[in-house]
Design a protein around this motif. Structure first.
Motif, PDB file in Angstrom:
ATOM      1  N   SER A 222       0.822  -1.222   0.000  1.00 52.63           N
ATOM      2  CA  SER A 222       0.000   0.000   0.000  1.00 52.63           C
ATOM      3  C   SER A 222       0.846   1.259   0.000  1.00 52.63           C
ATOM      4  CB  SER A 222      -0.923   0.040   1.208  1.00 52.63           C
ATOM      5  OG  SER A 222      -1.865  -0.962   1.063  1.00 52.63           O
ATOM      6  N   THR A 223       2.020   1.200   0.635  1.00 55.30           N
ATOM      7  CA  THR A 223       2.888   2.384   0.581  1.00 55.30           C
ATOM      8  C   THR A 223       3.292   2.654  -0.864  1.00 55.30           C
ATOM      9  OG1 THR A 223       4.938   1.142   0.969  1.00 55.30           O
ATOM     10  CG2 THR A 223       3.856   2.058   2.920  1.00 55.30           C
ATOM     11  N   ALA A 224       3.475   1.565  -1.640  1.00 52.12           N
ATOM     12  CA  ALA A 224       3.846   1.739  -3.051  1.00 52.12           C
ATOM     13  C   ALA A 224       2.681   2.335  -3.849  1.00 52.12           C
ATOM     14  CB  ALA A 224       4.276   0.403  -3.648  1.00 52.12           C
ATOM     15  N   VAL A 225       1.474   1.820  -3.604  1.00 52.52           N
ATOM     16  CA  VAL A 225       0.290   2.315  -4.328  1.00 52.52           C
ATOM     17  C   VAL A 225       0.058   3.799  -3.992  1.00 52.52           C
ATOM     18  CG1 VAL A 225      -2.232   2.116  -4.506  1.00 52.52           C
ATOM     19  CG2 VAL A 225      -0.807   0.048  -4.488  1.00 52.52           C
ATOM     20  N   VAL A 226       0.056   4.104  -2.704  1.00 52.04           N
ATOM     21  CA  VAL A 226      -0.223   5.486  -2.286  1.00 52.04           C
ATOM     22  C   VAL A 226       0.928   6.415  -2.705  1.00 52.04           C
ATOM     23  CG1 VAL A 226      -0.563   6.959  -0.241  1.00 52.04           C
ATOM     24  CG2 VAL A 226      -1.774   4.776  -0.440  1.00 52.04           C
ATOM     25  N   GLY A 227       2.159   5.894  -2.619  1.00 52.53           N
ATOM     26  CA  GLY A 227       3.313   6.686  -3.067  1.00 52.53           C
ATOM     27  C   GLY A 227       3.217   6.997  -4.556  1.00 52.53           C
ATOM     28  N   GLY A 228       2.799   6.024  -5.357  1.00 50.65           N
ATOM     29  CA  GLY A 228       2.663   6.239  -6.801  1.00 50.65           C
ATOM     30  C   GLY A 228       1.599   7.278  -7.122  1.00 50.65           C
ATOM     31  N   ILE A 229       0.470   7.202  -6.413  1.00 54.47           N
ATOM     32  CA  ILE A 229      -0.611   8.184  -6.626  1.00 54.47           C
ATOM     33  C   ILE A 229      -0.107   9.592  -6.289  1.00 54.47           C
ATOM     34  CG2 ILE A 229      -2.896   8.925  -5.826  1.00 54.47           C
ATOM     35  CD1 ILE A 229      -3.499   5.903  -5.316  1.00 54.47           C
ATOM     36  N   GLU A 230       0.627   9.677  -5.190  1.00 61.11           N
ATOM     37  CA  GLU A 230       1.145  10.978  -4.748  1.00 61.11           C
ATOM     38  C   GLU A 230       2.161  11.532  -5.758  1.00 61.11           C
ATOM     39  OE1 GLU A 230      -0.234  12.272  -2.149  1.00 61.11           O
ATOM     40  OE2 GLU A 230       1.069  13.959  -1.678  1.00 61.11           O
ATOM     41  N   LEU A 231       3.018  10.645  -6.296  1.00 59.91           N
ATOM     42  CA  LEU A 231       3.988  11.094  -7.310  1.00 59.91           C
ATOM     43  C   LEU A 231       3.257  11.693  -8.509  1.00 59.91           C
ATOM     44  CD1 LEU A 231       6.791   8.365  -7.779  1.00 59.91           C
ATOM     45  CD2 LEU A 231       6.864  10.477  -6.474  1.00 59.91           C
ATOM     46  N   ALA A 232       2.261  10.939  -9.014  1.00 58.85           N
ATOM     47  CA  ALA A 232       1.528  11.422 -10.189  1.00 58.85           C
ATOM     48  C   ALA A 232       0.842  12.749  -9.884  1.00 58.85           C
ATOM     49  CB  ALA A 232       0.500  10.382 -10.624  1.00 58.85           C
ATOM     50  N   ASP A 233       0.250  12.832  -8.700  1.00 52.55           N
ATOM     51  CA  ASP A 233      -0.451  14.060  -8.309  1.00 52.55           C
ATOM     52  C   ASP A 233       0.502  15.254  -8.353  1.00 52.55           C
ATOM     53  OD1 ASP A 233      -2.736  15.468  -7.245  1.00 52.55           O
ATOM     54  OD2 ASP A 233      -1.663  15.573  -5.346  1.00 52.55           O
ATOM     55  N   HIS A 234       1.712  15.034  -7.821  1.00 50.97           N
ATOM     56  CA  HIS A 234       2.684  16.126  -7.747  1.00 50.97           C
ATOM     57  C   HIS A 234       3.272  16.432  -9.126  1.00 50.97           C
ATOM     58  CE1 HIS A 234       4.882  18.627  -4.920  1.00 50.97           C
ATOM     59  NE2 HIS A 234       5.881  18.558  -5.782  1.00 50.97           N
TER      60      HIS A 234
END
Ligand code: HSE
Length: 304
Positions: free
Chosen positions: A97-109
Motif C-alpha cells: 500500500s505504501t507503493a500504491v499510495v506513493g505512486g498516486i502521490e507522485l503522479a499528483d505532484h
C-alpha cells in the motif's frame, strides 16, 4: 521540476474483526525522493533489491501511471526515485500500500493534478481492491471504510490515539497476502456471520469511545480471518501469552500477517526490553499512530 520528497506511513489492517475494512497508519515510513531524470528508474536499498524492481514494473510506477491515465494523461515526466524503506516487505505492515499510495502521490505532484484525499482514496481502492491499508496511508489515523468496487464510504478516528502503543512483533519470514487469503473459507454460515459482524461492530464502537480494553478484547474474538491464518504463524500463542503478562489490551494478526500487533494503553521501555528478551526470534517495533498520512515536501537531493 523541483526535487520533492514523499513520506508514506506503514499501516496495520483488520485490527482483528475489521477484515478488509479497518486499518491504522503507524509510525514507520517509506520515503521517495524524486528528481527529474532521462528515464524512469528507482534506486532501491540493497536489502530490498530482491523484492522491489528498479524499472517500470515497480508498483510505485504502475500506480503513478494508472493515476495519470485515470485523469486523462498518457505519460508522466521521467524521474529518478530514491527509496528509503523502513517498512518490512510482505510482513503485514502495508508495504504494497505504501507503493500504491506513493505512486498516486507522485503522479499528483508531477502532473499538478491537485487530487483531494478522497479522489486519491478512490484511485487507491481501484488499484488495491480493498481500502483497509490504503485509506489510513492516505489520511492517517484509524480508517473504517467500505468499498463495493465503485463507491467508498468511510469514518476516520484520531481521538485518543496519541496515547497508545502498537507493538509490532515481526516474525522472520514473508507471507504473501495471496497465500494468506487462500486459507479463508468461501462462505460463513449465516448465524456465524451475524456473530462475527457483532464483534466487529463492538470493536468500532469501542474505538470510538476510546475503550481500549474492550477494543483489544474484540480484536481477539475475530471470526473472519484469524482462526484460519493462525496456523501460518506458529508462535502466535506464545506471543499472546507474553504480551498478556505485560498488560496488552489485545493482540491481532496485522493485515494478512505474519506480523502480530499488540495494543497497549500503558507501555514502558522496560516492558519493551523484557518482551524483546522473552521473544528473541522476532523483530519488535514500538509504534505510534501516524495522524498525518501521506505528505510531500520540497527536497534538495544529491542522487547517487
Ligand atoms: N485485509 C487484507 C487481508 C489486508 O487481510 O487479506 C492485506 O491486504
Amino acid at each position: 521540476m523541483r526535487p520533492f520528497r514523499v513520506h508514506i506511513p506503514a499501516t496495520s489492517a483488520n485490527l482483528g474483526p475489521g477484515f478488509d475494512s479497518i486499518g491504522i497508519a503507524l509510525s514507520k515510513y517509506v520515503t521517495l525522493e524524486c528528481t527529474a531524470s532521462e528515464e524512469w528508474h528507482f534506486i532501491v536499498p540493497e536489502k530490498d533489491q530482491p523484492y522491489i524492481p528498479s524499472g517500470k514494473e515497480n508498483l510505485i510506477y504502475k500506480s503513478a501511471i494508472y493515476t495519470a491515465q485515470s485523469q486523462g494523461h498518457s505519460s508522466l515526466p521521467p524521474c529518478a526515485v530514491k527509496l528509503s524503506n523502513d517498512v518490512p516487505i510482505a510482513r503485514g505492515l502495508g508495504s504494497s500500500s505504501t507503493a500504491v499510495v506513493g505512486g498516486i502521490e507522485l503522479a499528483d505532484h508531477l502532473l499538478q493534478l491537485n487530487l483531494t484525499d478522497f479522489e486519491k482514496l478512490k484511485i487507491a481502492c481501484a488499484i488495491e481492491g480493498h481500502p483497509d491499508n490504503v485509506a489510513p496511508a492516505i489520511y492517517g489515523g484509524i480508517m473504517i471504510a467500505s468499498y463495493d468496487g465503485g463507491e467508498v464510504d468511510f469514518v476516520r478516528f484520531t481521538e485518543g490515539l496519541e496515547n497508545l502503543t502498537w507493538l509490532a512483533i515481526v516474525p522472520d519470514f514473508h507471507l504473501e497476502t495471496e497465500k494468506a487469503r487462500q486459507l479463508l473459507p468461501r462462505e460463513l454460515p449465516y448465524k456465524q456471520a451475524v456473530h462475527a459482524s457483532g464483534t466487529a461492530n463492538v470493536l468500532v464502537a469501542a474505538l470510538a469511545q476510546q475503550n481500549w480494553e474492550l477494543a483489544g478484547k474484540m480484536m481477539m474474538h475475530d471470526e473472519w480471518h484469524q482462526p484460519y491464518r493462525k496456523q501460518l504463524i506458529p508462535g502466535f500463542d506464545d506471543v499472546l501469552k507474553t504480551v498478556d503478562q505485560f498488560g496488552a489490551s489485545g493482540l491481532y494478526i496485522s493485515g494478512a500477517g505474519p506480523t502480530m500487533v499488540a495494543l497497549f494503553d500503558q507501555f514502558s521501555d522496560s516492558a519493551f526490553e523484557k518482551i524483546e528478551s522473552q521473544l528473541p526470534e522476532y523483530k519488535h517495533f514500538s509504534l505510534r499512530a501516524d495522524l498525518v498520512g501521506v505528505h510531500t515536501e520540497p527536497a534538495s537531493i544529491s542522487q547517487q
